[in-house]
Write an enzyme that holds these catalytic residues in place. Structure first.
Site, PDB file in Angstrom:
ATOM      1  N   VAL A 246      10.864  -7.085   9.860  1.00 45.47           N
ATOM      2  CA  VAL A 246      12.074  -6.267  10.006  1.00 45.47           C
ATOM      3  C   VAL A 246      11.821  -5.261  11.134  1.00 45.47           C
ATOM      4  CG1 VAL A 246      13.669  -4.693   8.837  1.00 45.47           C
ATOM      5  CG2 VAL A 246      12.565  -6.546   7.557  1.00 45.47           C
TER       6      VAL A 246
ATOM      7  N   LEU B 211       8.864  -2.575  11.902  1.00 47.59           N
ATOM      8  CA  LEU B 211       8.625  -1.539  10.896  1.00 47.59           C
ATOM      9  C   LEU B 211       7.194  -1.618  10.402  1.00 47.59           C
ATOM     10  CD1 LEU B 211      11.845  -1.409   8.697  1.00 47.59           C
ATOM     11  CD2 LEU B 211      11.312  -0.227  10.817  1.00 47.59           C
ATOM     12  N   SER B 212       6.576  -0.451  10.264  1.00 49.62           N
ATOM     13  CA  SER B 212       5.209  -0.368   9.771  1.00 49.62           C
ATOM     14  C   SER B 212       5.026   1.011   9.157  1.00 49.62           C
ATOM     15  CB  SER B 212       4.230  -0.536  10.944  1.00 49.62           C
ATOM     16  OG  SER B 212       2.963  -0.026  10.590  1.00 49.62           O
TER      17      SER B 212
ATOM     18  N   HIS C  49       9.586  -3.505   3.278  1.00 50.14           N
ATOM     19  CA  HIS C  49       9.211  -3.733   1.873  1.00 50.14           C
ATOM     20  C   HIS C  49      10.451  -4.018   1.030  1.00 50.14           C
ATOM     21  CE1 HIS C  49       5.769  -1.027   3.198  1.00 50.14           C
ATOM     22  NE2 HIS C  49       5.127  -2.080   2.732  1.00 50.14           N
TER      23      HIS C  49
ATOM     24  N   LYS D 153       5.720 -11.525   7.724  1.00 51.11           N
ATOM     25  CA  LYS D 153       5.098 -12.276   8.824  1.00 51.11           C
ATOM     26  C   LYS D 153       4.480 -11.353   9.866  1.00 51.11           C
ATOM     27  CE  LYS D 153       7.891 -16.483   9.005  1.00 51.11           C
ATOM     28  NZ  LYS D 153       8.857 -17.194   9.871  1.00 51.11           N
TER      29      LYS D 153
ATOM     30  N   ARG E 294       2.547   2.683   9.422  1.00 53.54           N
ATOM     31  CA  ARG E 294       1.781   3.487  10.392  1.00 53.54           C
ATOM     32  C   ARG E 294       2.663   4.078  11.497  1.00 53.54           C
ATOM     33  NH1 ARG E 294      -2.603  -0.407   9.024  1.00 53.54           N
ATOM     34  NH2 ARG E 294      -4.311   0.849   8.225  1.00 53.54           N
TER      35      ARG E 294
ATOM     36  N   ASP F  55       2.161  -9.230   9.454  1.00 54.65           N
ATOM     37  CA  ASP F  55       0.713  -9.368   9.270  1.00 54.65           C
ATOM     38  C   ASP F  55       0.398 -10.862   9.197  1.00 54.65           C
ATOM     39  OD1 ASP F  55      -0.199  -6.563   9.042  1.00 54.65           O
ATOM     40  OD2 ASP F  55       1.209  -6.539   7.372  1.00 54.65           O
TER      41      ASP F  55
ATOM     42  N   LEU G 249       6.722   2.954   1.431  1.00 53.19           N
ATOM     43  CA  LEU G 249       7.647   1.823   1.501  1.00 53.19           C
ATOM     44  C   LEU G 249       8.753   2.064   2.530  1.00 53.19           C
ATOM     45  CD1 LEU G 249       7.981   1.068  -2.332  1.00 53.19           C
ATOM     46  CD2 LEU G 249       6.325   0.132  -0.691  1.00 53.19           C
TER      47      LEU G 249
ATOM     48  N   MET H 282       0.843  -1.199   0.000  1.00 47.24           N
ATOM     49  CA  MET H 282       0.000   0.000   0.000  1.00 47.24           C
ATOM     50  C   MET H 282       0.878   1.249   0.000  1.00 47.24           C
ATOM     51  SD  MET H 282      -3.469  -0.909   1.991  1.00 47.24           S
ATOM     52  CE  MET H 282      -2.930  -0.575   3.642  1.00 47.24           C
TER      53      MET H 282
HETATM   54  O1  PAF Z   1      -0.214  -5.743   3.677  1.00 43.45           O
HETATM   55  C1  PAF Z   1      -0.602  -4.843   2.901  1.00 43.45           C
HETATM   56  O2  PAF Z   1       0.119  -3.881   2.614  1.00 43.45           O
HETATM   57  C2  PAF Z   1      -1.979  -4.943   2.283  1.00 43.45           C
HETATM   58  O3  PAF Z   1      -2.890  -5.522   3.161  1.00 43.45           O
HETATM   59  C3  PAF Z   1      -1.997  -5.679   0.931  1.00 43.45           C
HETATM   60  C4  PAF Z   1      -1.572  -7.121   1.076  1.00 43.45           C
HETATM   61  C5  PAF Z   1      -1.061  -4.957  -0.044  1.00 43.45           C
HETATM   62  C6  PAF Z   1      -3.407  -5.644   0.345  1.00 43.45           C
HETATM   63  O4  PAF Z   1      -3.871  -4.360   0.166  1.00 43.45           O
END
Ligand code: PAF
Length: 273
Positions: A173, A181-182, A34, A145, A184, A147, A30, A27
């Site tokens: 990470v 890391l997020s 990522h 992992k 948010r 999520d 980055l 989303m």
């Molecule tokens: O983990 C995410 O960034 C989102 O849930 C995903 C998998 C890209 C779906 O929108």
């Protein structure tokens, strides 16, 4: 790097490529987490596709859809520097029409923990991931992992719908001090950033108890909850890899998960044991 803004541009870009496709759905906003997924995709596949799409259907009313960090220029640069071949950057109208068929999260696993706190969230995640997989047709897709429940449900969707893509789970990470890391994390101010460390500290305590031989879920949960105070804790859960609650930790088949709010920011973290 080709930037495809529509499915037809994506298909045109991919038609010109040969070999395996590694796909990293994101989303945007980055970060190094990522980057790790993209690097793994780069090593293991001839072509790397990254999608950036802030998916409205996985946000509940009142959640942070409108303020979710959008960093188009920086994200494009990161993708380019990471050797991404095709960046898919669709608009909402290119992804969704009216009155559509949707994916449904499974009744039990989809409606506990994250699914209980955010009912409907996983329907949106599964729907968009199904769309993205059909558009990109990847050989392998990379997910963090962190999520964990999302990863489990996407893996289940691939199995249940006999899809050919291989799901590759990647380690969480963390910052040096332990914060996972997020995207948010940008919502956190200085003091909140320190408070947020309670999540990884609680998970470290849980891990320590297990390493010392205490496998009792209730005792581990209560020690962790103590550490998380005074945060607004949504859950501390101990489940097996099928997301069933377990009374005792089983090494090799356990995930310990936490979700808590720091101010208005909802954070999740976990360890796999
Ligand atoms: O983990 C995410 O960034 C989102 O849930 C995903 C998998 C890209 C779906 O929108």
């Amino acid at each position: 790097m080709i930037i495809a803004r529509s499915v037809s541009e994506l298909r045109k870009a991919l038609n010109a490529k040969e070999g395996n496709i590694g796909f990293v759905p994101t989303m945007g906003a980055l970060h190094i987490g990522h980057r790790t997924l993209i690097d793994a995709a780069r090593k293991e596949n001839e072509t790397v596709v990254v999608s950036i799409f802030v998916n409205p259907t996985q946000f509940l009313p009142g959640e942070d859809l409108s303020k979710y960090p959008r960093k188009e220029e920086a994200d494009f640069k990161i993708c380019e520097l990471s050797g991404v071949d095709v960046l898919f950057y669709p608009a909402v109208a290119g992804m969704y029409g009216e009155d559509e068929v949707r994916m449904c999260a499974p009744d039990s696993r989809g409606f506990i923990l994250e699914g209980a706190s955010r009912p409907g969230h996983f329907d949106g995640v599964l729907t968009v991931v199904m769309k993205l997989f059909n558009m990109v047709q990847p050989t392998r897709a990379y997910f963090g992992k962190k999520d964990a429940q999302q990863l489990a449900l996407i893996t289940q969707m691939v199995e249940n719908f006999f899809m050919k893509v291989e799901i590759v789970p990647m380690e969480t990470v963390r910052e040096k001090d332990g914060l996972a890391l997020s995207s948010r994390n940008v919502y956190l101010n200085g003091p909140q950033r320190i408070e947020a460390l309670k999540l990884s500290t609680a998970l470290k305590e849980g891990t320590k108890m297990v390493m010392q031989g205490n496998l009792n879920s209730i005792e581990i949960q209560s020690a962790m909850t103590e550490i998380l105070r005074p945060l607004d804790v949504e859950y501390v859960a101990i489940v097996n890899r099928r997301f069933q609650s377990i009374a005792q930790v089983v090494i090799g088949d356990t995930i310990v998960l936490v979700a808590a709010r720091v101010g208005t920011t909802r954070l999740i973290d976990n360890v796999w044991m």
